[in-house]
Design an enzyme around this catalytic site. Structure first.
Site, PDB file in Angstrom:
ATOM      1  N   THR A   1     -23.939  22.879 152.252  1.00  0.00           N
ATOM      2  CA  THR A   1     -22.813  22.303 152.033  1.00  0.00           C
ATOM      3  C   THR A   1     -22.511  21.845 150.492  1.00  0.00           C
ATOM      4  O   THR A   1     -23.731  21.650 149.903  1.00  0.00           O
ATOM      5  CB  THR A   1     -22.557  20.893 152.945  1.00  0.00           C
ATOM      6  OG1 THR A   1     -21.792  20.043 152.722  1.00  0.00           O
ATOM      7  CG2 THR A   1     -24.036  20.323 152.673  1.00  0.00           C
ATOM      8  N   ASP A   2     -21.269  21.692 150.378  1.00  0.00           N
ATOM      9  CA  ASP A   2     -21.041  21.014 148.870  1.00  0.00           C
ATOM     10  C   ASP A   2     -21.542  19.513 148.857  1.00  0.00           C
ATOM     11  O   ASP A   2     -21.520  19.116 147.649  1.00  0.00           O
ATOM     12  CB  ASP A   2     -19.387  21.108 148.535  1.00  0.00           C
ATOM     13  CG  ASP A   2     -18.608  20.536 149.450  1.00  0.00           C
ATOM     14  OD1 ASP A   2     -18.851  19.797 150.617  1.00  0.00           O
ATOM     15  OD2 ASP A   2     -17.483  20.446 149.428  1.00  0.00           O
ATOM     16  N   GLU A   3     -21.700  18.984 149.862  1.00  0.00           N
ATOM     17  CA  GLU A   3     -22.086  17.651 149.837  1.00  0.00           C
ATOM     18  C   GLU A   3     -23.394  17.219 149.241  1.00  0.00           C
ATOM     19  O   GLU A   3     -23.652  16.047 148.638  1.00  0.00           O
ATOM     20  CB  GLU A   3     -22.024  16.891 151.420  1.00  0.00           C
ATOM     21  CG  GLU A   3     -20.794  17.073 151.956  1.00  0.00           C
ATOM     22  CD  GLU A   3     -20.447  15.913 153.038  1.00  0.00           C
ATOM     23  OE1 GLU A   3     -21.384  15.012 153.227  1.00  0.00           O
ATOM     24  OE2 GLU A   3     -19.701  16.262 153.949  1.00  0.00           O
TER      25      GLU A   3
ATOM     26  N   TYR B   1     -27.027  12.775 156.066  1.00  0.00           N
ATOM     27  CA  TYR B   1     -26.762  14.220 156.131  1.00  0.00           C
ATOM     28  C   TYR B   1     -26.895  14.855 154.956  1.00  0.00           C
ATOM     29  O   TYR B   1     -27.705  15.931 154.881  1.00  0.00           O
ATOM     30  CB  TYR B   1     -25.282  14.172 156.621  1.00  0.00           C
ATOM     31  CG  TYR B   1     -24.712  15.706 156.505  1.00  0.00           C
ATOM     32  CD1 TYR B   1     -25.174  16.806 157.345  1.00  0.00           C
ATOM     33  CD2 TYR B   1     -23.533  16.140 155.757  1.00  0.00           C
ATOM     34  CE1 TYR B   1     -24.641  17.870 157.528  1.00  0.00           C
ATOM     35  CE2 TYR B   1     -23.107  17.382 155.875  1.00  0.00           C
ATOM     36  CZ  TYR B   1     -24.032  18.448 156.288  1.00  0.00           C
ATOM     37  OH  TYR B   1     -23.279  19.416 156.222  1.00  0.00           O
TER      38      TYR B   1
ATOM     39  N   LYS C   1     -29.537  17.869 154.055  1.00  0.00           N
ATOM     40  CA  LYS C   1     -29.382  19.210 153.742  1.00  0.00           C
ATOM     41  C   LYS C   1     -29.855  19.562 152.350  1.00  0.00           C
ATOM     42  O   LYS C   1     -30.234  20.899 152.026  1.00  0.00           O
ATOM     43  CB  LYS C   1     -27.724  19.469 153.676  1.00  0.00           C
ATOM     44  CG  LYS C   1     -27.192  19.459 155.016  1.00  0.00           C
ATOM     45  CD  LYS C   1     -27.508  20.539 155.951  1.00  0.00           C
ATOM     46  CE  LYS C   1     -26.988  21.912 155.587  1.00  0.00           C
ATOM     47  NZ  LYS C   1     -27.082  22.873 156.498  1.00  0.00           N
TER      48      LYS C   1
ATOM     49  N   ASN D   1     -14.634  22.929 156.250  1.00  0.00           N
ATOM     50  CA  ASN D   1     -14.080  24.027 156.770  1.00  0.00           C
ATOM     51  C   ASN D   1     -13.034  23.554 157.910  1.00  0.00           C
ATOM     52  O   ASN D   1     -13.163  22.297 158.363  1.00  0.00           O
ATOM     53  CB  ASN D   1     -15.249  24.783 157.791  1.00  0.00           C
ATOM     54  CG  ASN D   1     -16.055  25.827 156.856  1.00  0.00           C
ATOM     55  OD1 ASN D   1     -16.208  26.948 157.475  1.00  0.00           O
ATOM     56  ND2 ASN D   1     -16.064  25.317 155.681  1.00  0.00           N
TER      57      ASN D   1
END
Ligand code: NAD
Ligand code: DAU
Length: 357
Positions: free
Chosen positions: A133-135, A159, A163, A189
Site C-alpha cells: 500500500t501507499d500508506e 495497519y 504492512k 482502490n
C-alpha cells in the site's frame, strides 16, 4: 503451470482472480482464511470452474502452504492476504501484526524453502509478488510531490506499520537469499465487491438506505483513487515483466478530498437512483452528509507517482475516476443480493449453504 494467490476471497484478490481467469487458462490456487473480509460469494461465478482451486487456510500455516506448493508447483505466489482496514487496526492491532508481519514472514519462509528446491528455468522464472500500500510512506504535505519508490517509509497507523514491516521482510529476503520478489505499493482502490466498511461502499449503501454519510474531521483529507481492475492489470504486468527485487508504485493520478469523493458519489446516485424512486423524502443524497469525529492519527494526504510502472512496463489505467465510479455505483445497484448477504452477515454462511459442508 498455475499461480498461488493468497487473500483471493477479499476485495482486490477476488477481482484479481476473476480477471485472471477471464483472460488466462492458467489455474489459480486461492488460499484464504475467510476472515470477516473474505467472502466466497465474490467468486460465485467460478463455481464448477476447474481452474479455480479454493483452499481455506492461513498464510501462516507452513505445513498447509508447503503442501500446496509441493502439490501444485505454481510458477508464482501473489500475496494479497492481509488485515486491511485502518480503523480496525486502531481498535485492535493484534491481528494486523499476526497476519501482515508474522503471516508474511511465515509465507516467505515456506515459499523460499520451496523455491530453493527448484532447478533450471522453473527456479529462474519463479516470482513472489507482494501486494502493498501507499500508506507505508506516511502522510504528504499539501505541496509535496507524490510518493515515488524512493520515498522513506513513515507509516502512521498500526495497519500501515504492519504492512511496512511485511514489505521490509520481502525486501530482505531478496537481498539476503536472492529470493525473486516483486513489491507493489498501490493507492486507494474502489470497485465491485468492496466490503462496506470502507468509505465508498459504506457511503453507497448508507445513501441508498437513507442513512448518514459519515465524514471524518473536516473531510479535506486527500486520497488518490484507482479502479480495482486497473490495480489488477498493473499487478499482472509487474508479474510478467517487472524487474526482480524492484518495487512499483501504482496509482490513478486521481487526488481528491474525501468530501469531493462523497459529493461526486451523491451526484451519481441522484442521477442513477433518485431518492424519490426509493421512497426517500429528500431531493439529494448530499443532505445525508454528516461530519463525525476524526480518525486518530488520520493521514492528511496520499498521492502516487506511477511513472516507473508507466515508463518501464507501459501500464496505463483504463478508467478515470468518473467512469470507474459510475461502474461501481451501477454494480452495487445491480447486486442487491450480494449487499443483503454482506450487510446481514449471511455471506458467512455461504460455504455451508453453497457446498453443504
Ligand atoms: P480485504 O480485507 O478485502 O481482503 C483481505 C483478504 O485476505 C480476505 O479475503 C481475508 O479473508 C484474507 N486473509 C486475511 N488474513 C489472512 C491470513 N492470515 N491467511 C490467508 N488469508 C487471509 O483487503 P483488500 O482491500 O482486498 O486488500 C488486499 C491487499 O491489497 C492487502 O494486502 C492490502 O494491504 C493491499 N492494498 C489494498 C488497497 C485498498 O484500497 N483496498 C490499496 C492498496 C493495497
Ligand atoms: O491508501 C491505500 C489504503 O486505502 C489501503 O492500504 C487500505 O487497505 C484501504 O483500506 C484504504 O485505506 P483508507 O483508510 O484510506 O480507506 P478508507 O476507505 O477506510 O478511508 C478513506 C478515507 O475516507 C480516509 O481518509 C478516511 C475517510 N473516511 C472513511 C470512513 C470509513 C471517512 O471520512 N468516513 C468513513 O466512514
Amino acid at each position: 503451470m498455475s499461480i498461488l494467490v493468497t487473500g483471493g476471497a477479499g476485495f482486490i484478490g477476488a477481482n484479481f482472480v476473476l480477471d485472471w481467469l477471464a483472460q488466462h487458462e492458467e489455474p489459480v490456487i486461492n488460499l484464504d482464511k475467510l476472515t470477516y473480509a473474505g467472502n466466497l460469494e465474490n467468486l460465485a461465478s467460478l463455481q464448477g470452474d476447474a481452474r479455480h482451486i479454493f483452499v481455506h487456510g492461513d498464510i501462516g500455516d507452513s505445513v498447509l502452504v508447503s503442501g500446496l506448493l509441493t502439490k501444485h508447483r505454481p510458477r508464482a505466489v501473489i500475496n494479497f492476504a492481509a488485515e486491511s482496514h485502518v480503523d480496525r487496526s486502531i481498535h485492535g492491532p493484534r491481528e494486523f501484526i499476526q497476519t501482515n508481519i508474522v503471516g508474511t514472514f511465515s509465507l516467505l519462509e515456506s515459499v523460499r524453502a520451496h523455491w530453493e528446491g527448484l532447478t533450471g528455468d522453473t527456479k529462474a522464472c519463479f516470482r513472489f509478488l507482494h501486494v502493498s500500500t501507499d500508506e507505508v510512506y506516511g502522510s504528504l504535505r499539501a505541496d509535496a510531490p507524490a510518493f515515488s519508490e524512493t520515498n522513506r517509509y513513515e507509516p502512521n497507523s498500526p495497519y500501515s506499520a504492519s504492512k511496512a514491516a511485511g514489505d521490509h521482510l520481502v525486501r530482505a529476503y531478496h537481498h539476503t537469499y536472492d529470493f525473486p520478489v516483486l513489491t507493489t505499493n498501490c493507492s486507494n482502490n474502489y470497485g465491485p465487491y468492496h466490503f462496506p466498511e470502507k468509505l465508498i461502499p459504506l457511503c453507497i449503501l448508507n445513501a441508498l438506505a437513507g442513512k448518514p454519510l459519515p465524514i471524518y474531521g473536516d473531510g479535506r483529507q486527500i486520497r488518490d483513487w484507482l479502479y480495482v481492475k486497473d490495480h489488477c492489470s498493473a499487478i499482472r504486468q509487474v508479474l510478467e515483466a517487472g524487474r526482480v527485487g524492484e518495487t512499483y508504485n501504482i496509482g490513478g493520478r486521481n487526488e481528491l478530498t474525501n468530501l469531493e469523493v462523497v459529493h461526486t458519489l451523491c451526484q451519481l446516485l441522484d442521477e442513477l437512483a433518485p431518492p424519490a424512486t426509493r421512497s426517500l423524502h429528500f431531493t439529494s443524497y448530499r443532505s445525508l452528509i454528516t461530519f463525525v469525529k476524526d480518525r486518530p492519527g488520520h493521514d492528511r494526504r496520499y498521492a502516487i507517482n506511477a511513472s516507473k510502472l508507466e515508463g518501464e512496463l507501459g501500464w496505463k489505467p483504463q478508467e478515470t475516476f468518473e467512469t470507474g465510479l459510475t461502474k461501481t455505483v451501477l454494480w452495487y445497484l445491480e447486486n442487491q443480493s450480494w449487499i443483503t448477504n454482506v450487510t446481514s452477515g449471511a455471506y458467512r454462511n455461504w460455504i455451508s449453504r453453497q457446498y453443504g459442508t
